[in-house]
Design a protein around this motif. Structure first.
Motif, PDB file in Angstrom:
ATOM      1  N   ASP A 147     -10.836   1.195  10.339  1.00 26.18           N
ATOM      2  CA  ASP A 147     -11.782   2.283  10.120  1.00 26.18           C
ATOM      3  C   ASP A 147     -13.217   1.864  10.408  1.00 26.18           C
ATOM      4  OD1 ASP A 147      -9.737   3.982   9.108  1.00 26.18           O
ATOM      5  OD2 ASP A 147      -9.925   3.056   7.138  1.00 26.18           O
ATOM      6  N   LEU A 148     -13.566   0.648   9.989  1.00 27.27           N
ATOM      7  CA  LEU A 148     -14.973   0.252   9.999  1.00 27.27           C
ATOM      8  C   LEU A 148     -15.090  -1.271  10.077  1.00 27.27           C
ATOM      9  CD1 LEU A 148     -18.028   1.114   9.393  1.00 27.27           C
ATOM     10  CD2 LEU A 148     -17.496   0.548   7.009  1.00 27.27           C
ATOM     11  N   VAL A 149     -16.090  -1.748  10.830  1.00 28.39           N
ATOM     12  CA  VAL A 149     -16.450  -3.160  10.864  1.00 28.39           C
ATOM     13  C   VAL A 149     -17.959  -3.250  10.669  1.00 28.39           C
ATOM     14  CG1 VAL A 149     -16.515  -5.277  12.218  1.00 28.39           C
ATOM     15  CG2 VAL A 149     -14.551  -3.740  12.425  1.00 28.39           C
ATOM     16  N   GLU A 150     -18.388  -3.967   9.629  1.00 32.62           N
ATOM     17  CA  GLU A 150     -19.808  -4.141   9.330  1.00 32.62           C
ATOM     18  C   GLU A 150     -20.141  -5.629   9.261  1.00 32.62           C
ATOM     19  OE1 GLU A 150     -21.080  -0.433   6.363  1.00 32.62           O
ATOM     20  OE2 GLU A 150     -20.780  -2.453   5.566  1.00 32.62           O
ATOM     21  N   THR A 151     -21.281  -6.018   9.792  1.00 36.95           N
ATOM     22  CA  THR A 151     -21.734  -7.404   9.669  1.00 36.95           C
ATOM     23  C   THR A 151     -22.679  -7.536   8.473  1.00 36.95           C
ATOM     24  OG1 THR A 151     -23.536  -6.997  11.233  1.00 36.95           O
ATOM     25  CG2 THR A 151     -21.484  -7.892  12.114  1.00 36.95           C
ATOM     26  N   HIS A 152     -22.517  -8.631   7.750  1.00 37.38           N
ATOM     27  CA  HIS A 152     -23.359  -8.935   6.589  1.00 37.38           C
ATOM     28  C   HIS A 152     -23.751 -10.407   6.637  1.00 37.38           C
ATOM     29  CE1 HIS A 152     -22.859  -5.132   4.285  1.00 37.38           C
ATOM     30  NE2 HIS A 152     -21.743  -5.050   4.998  1.00 37.38           N
ATOM     31  N   ASP A 153     -24.266 -10.850   7.780  1.00 39.89           N
ATOM     32  CA  ASP A 153     -24.577 -12.264   7.977  1.00 39.89           C
ATOM     33  C   ASP A 153     -25.628 -12.770   6.991  1.00 39.89           C
ATOM     34  OD1 ASP A 153     -22.858 -11.947  10.081  1.00 39.89           O
ATOM     35  OD2 ASP A 153     -24.343 -12.274  11.661  1.00 39.89           O
ATOM     36  N   SER A 154     -26.566 -11.917   6.600  1.00 44.04           N
ATOM     37  CA  SER A 154     -27.626 -12.360   5.691  1.00 44.04           C
ATOM     38  C   SER A 154     -27.056 -12.804   4.343  1.00 44.04           C
ATOM     39  CB  SER A 154     -28.648 -11.237   5.492  1.00 44.04           C
ATOM     40  OG  SER A 154     -28.041 -10.082   4.924  1.00 44.04           O
ATOM     41  N   ALA A 155     -25.959 -12.199   3.917  1.00 49.13           N
ATOM     42  CA  ALA A 155     -25.336 -12.596   2.652  1.00 49.13           C
ATOM     43  C   ALA A 155     -24.807 -14.022   2.730  1.00 49.13           C
ATOM     44  CB  ALA A 155     -24.208 -11.629   2.300  1.00 49.13           C
ATOM     45  N   LEU A 156     -24.286 -14.401   3.889  1.00 46.18           N
ATOM     46  CA  LEU A 156     -23.790 -15.765   4.075  1.00 46.18           C
ATOM     47  C   LEU A 156     -24.937 -16.763   4.088  1.00 46.18           C
ATOM     48  CD1 LEU A 156     -21.437 -17.710   4.699  1.00 46.18           C
ATOM     49  CD2 LEU A 156     -21.774 -17.172   7.121  1.00 46.18           C
ATOM     50  N   LEU A 189       0.817  -1.205   0.000  1.00 44.80           N
ATOM     51  CA  LEU A 189       0.000   0.000   0.000  1.00 44.80           C
ATOM     52  C   LEU A 189       0.855   1.261   0.000  1.00 44.80           C
ATOM     53  CD1 LEU A 189      -2.887  -0.676   2.564  1.00 44.80           C
ATOM     54  CD2 LEU A 189      -3.146  -0.207   0.114  1.00 44.80           C
ATOM     55  N   LYS A 190       0.361   2.288  -0.710  1.00 47.00           N
ATOM     56  CA  LYS A 190       0.945   3.621  -0.587  1.00 47.00           C
ATOM     57  C   LYS A 190       0.591   4.200   0.783  1.00 47.00           C
ATOM     58  CE  LYS A 190       0.247   4.717  -5.510  1.00 47.00           C
ATOM     59  NZ  LYS A 190      -0.460   5.634  -6.445  1.00 47.00           N
ATOM     60  N   SER A 191       1.311   5.210   1.197  1.00 40.44           N
ATOM     61  CA  SER A 191       0.946   5.930   2.419  1.00 40.44           C
ATOM     62  C   SER A 191      -0.476   6.469   2.269  1.00 40.44           C
ATOM     63  CB  SER A 191       1.912   7.090   2.669  1.00 40.44           C
ATOM     64  OG  SER A 191       3.217   6.609   2.911  1.00 40.44           O
ATOM     65  N   GLY A 192      -1.282   6.256   3.296  1.00 36.87           N
ATOM     66  CA  GLY A 192      -2.670   6.676   3.233  1.00 36.87           C
ATOM     67  C   GLY A 192      -3.578   5.727   2.484  1.00 36.87           C
ATOM     68  N   GLY A 193      -3.031   4.590   2.020  1.00 35.00           N
ATOM     69  CA  GLY A 193      -3.826   3.613   1.283  1.00 35.00           C
ATOM     70  C   GLY A 193      -4.800   2.870   2.178  1.00 35.00           C
ATOM     71  N   ARG A 194      -5.756   2.183   1.565  1.00 32.99           N
ATOM     72  CA  ARG A 194      -6.829   1.531   2.309  1.00 32.99           C
ATOM     73  C   ARG A 194      -6.873   0.038   2.005  1.00 32.99           C
ATOM     74  NH1 ARG A 194     -11.155   4.859   3.013  1.00 32.99           N
ATOM     75  NH2 ARG A 194     -11.881   3.370   4.599  1.00 32.99           N
ATOM     76  N   VAL A 195      -7.328  -0.735   2.985  1.00 35.43           N
ATOM     77  CA  VAL A 195      -7.582  -2.167   2.837  1.00 35.43           C
ATOM     78  C   VAL A 195      -9.069  -2.408   3.010  1.00 35.43           C
ATOM     79  CG1 VAL A 195      -7.287  -4.445   3.892  1.00 35.43           C
ATOM     80  CG2 VAL A 195      -5.318  -2.944   3.622  1.00 35.43           C
ATOM     81  N   GLY A 196      -9.644  -3.230   2.129  1.00 35.25           N
ATOM     82  CA  GLY A 196     -11.016  -3.691   2.282  1.00 35.25           C
ATOM     83  C   GLY A 196     -11.028  -5.206   2.351  1.00 35.25           C
ATOM     84  N   LEU A 197     -11.480  -5.735   3.479  1.00 36.09           N
ATOM     85  CA  LEU A 197     -11.463  -7.179   3.721  1.00 36.09           C
ATOM     86  C   LEU A 197     -12.887  -7.640   4.003  1.00 36.09           C
ATOM     87  CD1 LEU A 197      -9.659  -9.766   4.452  1.00 36.09           C
ATOM     88  CD2 LEU A 197      -9.859  -8.986   6.811  1.00 36.09           C
ATOM     89  N   SER A 198     -13.332  -8.704   3.358  1.00 33.63           N
ATOM     90  CA  SER A 198     -14.591  -9.345   3.742  1.00 33.63           C
ATOM     91  C   SER A 198     -14.304 -10.822   3.968  1.00 33.63           C
ATOM     92  CB  SER A 198     -15.670  -9.162   2.671  1.00 33.63           C
ATOM     93  OG  SER A 198     -15.338  -9.825   1.477  1.00 33.63           O
TER      94      SER A 198
END
Length: 273
Positions: free
Chosen positions: A203-212, A151-160
């Motif tokens: 930054d953020l944690v979201e649950t998406h149990d219905s998708a599973l 990642l560059k400085s200030g870059g973001r990670v998106g994990l699901s």
């Protein structure tokens, strides 16, 4: 008992990665899972892109990119440049063909590589995404450190990924369960710990149990049809897949999900500027 250690007693990391890659680049995976090999499909991929604030001119790394649908979706929706990395050589070839067919080959490319040793220079990407794959990586601390490195400085990670509460039931352990992202599903706190230990800030944690829930129901509904296709030789099964085991695993997984032992989460994190 840690299922990661338990599985490593019977199969080494390289063999585990190969088995997972072979399963996910097979005809069986496409029939059971559709074009997007993760809960929520392209809608959740687009949601993840919005959370990360993706835009044209940005460079995105899609780790464990499979047959390319997420990378293609991000390029189409946000106009960003995407490099997909996958362990499976056949998956990479299929992804390249899919990008050509979708008309986004000028924005999307793919190459073979290991999530624990990414074949890209440091500080080169504005964002990294990894959908429903981190839990299958044998060396999760090293994979998280690789996210940070590229990642560059200030870059973001998106994990699901798939989450669990408590211990993984005995009937949901072993190689097939690992390939299905169940055997080494982690509590939410463990995913965030891997990322923060690598130097990233959550930054953020979201649950998406219905998708599973929806995905497992679809898989159960398709298994009988896929078994028939296999019997009449219309579909080729990967060597690691046994149908009776697969049906039992799907039933056990559905029961565990209804009991809220498993869920699905989206996490975003950032690299300090």
């Amino acid at each position: 008992m840690n299922p990661e250690h338990e599985t490593h007693d019977t199969i080494d990391s390289a063999e585990l990665k190969t088995c997972c890659a072979n399963a996910y680049q097979s005809d069986l995976a496409r029939v059971l899972l559709g074009d997007s090999f993760h809960p929520g499909g392209v809608k959740l991929t687009e949601h993840l892109g919005r959370l990360l604030g993706l835009s044209p001119q940005q460079r995105i790394l899609d780790i464990a990119s499979g047959q390319g649908m997420s990378a293609i979706t991000l390029a189409q929706r946000f106009g960003c440049q995407v490099l997909g990395i996958d362990y499976g050589e056949e998956a990479v070839q299929k992804a390249m063909q899919a990008a050509e067919a979708a008309g986004v080959a000028h924005l999307v490319s793919f190459q073979q590589g290991d999530a624990e040793r990414l074949p890209v220079p440091e500080c080169t990407f504005d964002a990294v995404i990894c959908e429903c794959a981190f839990c299958t990586f044998p060396d999760k601390p090293t994979a998280a450190a690789e996210f940070m490195r590229v990642l560059k400085s200030g870059g973001r990670v998106g994990l699901s990924d798939l989450t669990r509460t408590g211990r993984v039931p005995d009937d949901l352990q072993g190689l097939l369960a690992w390939i299905a992202c169940i055997a080494d599903a982690q509590p939410v706190e463990e995913y965030t710990r891997y990322l923060t230990n690598a130097g990233l800030s959550i930054d953020l944690v979201e649950t998406h149990d219905s998708a599973l829930v929806e995905m497992v129901q679809q898989i159960q509904g398709k298994l009988l049809g896929v078994e028939l296709l296999a019997r009449i030789k219309k579909i080729e099964l990967p060597p690691a897949i046994d149908f009776e085991q697969a049906k039992a695993l799907a039933k056990s997984a559905s029961t565990a999900i209804r009991a809220r032992q498993f869920g699905y989460v989206v996490i975003t994190a950032g690299k300090p500027a």
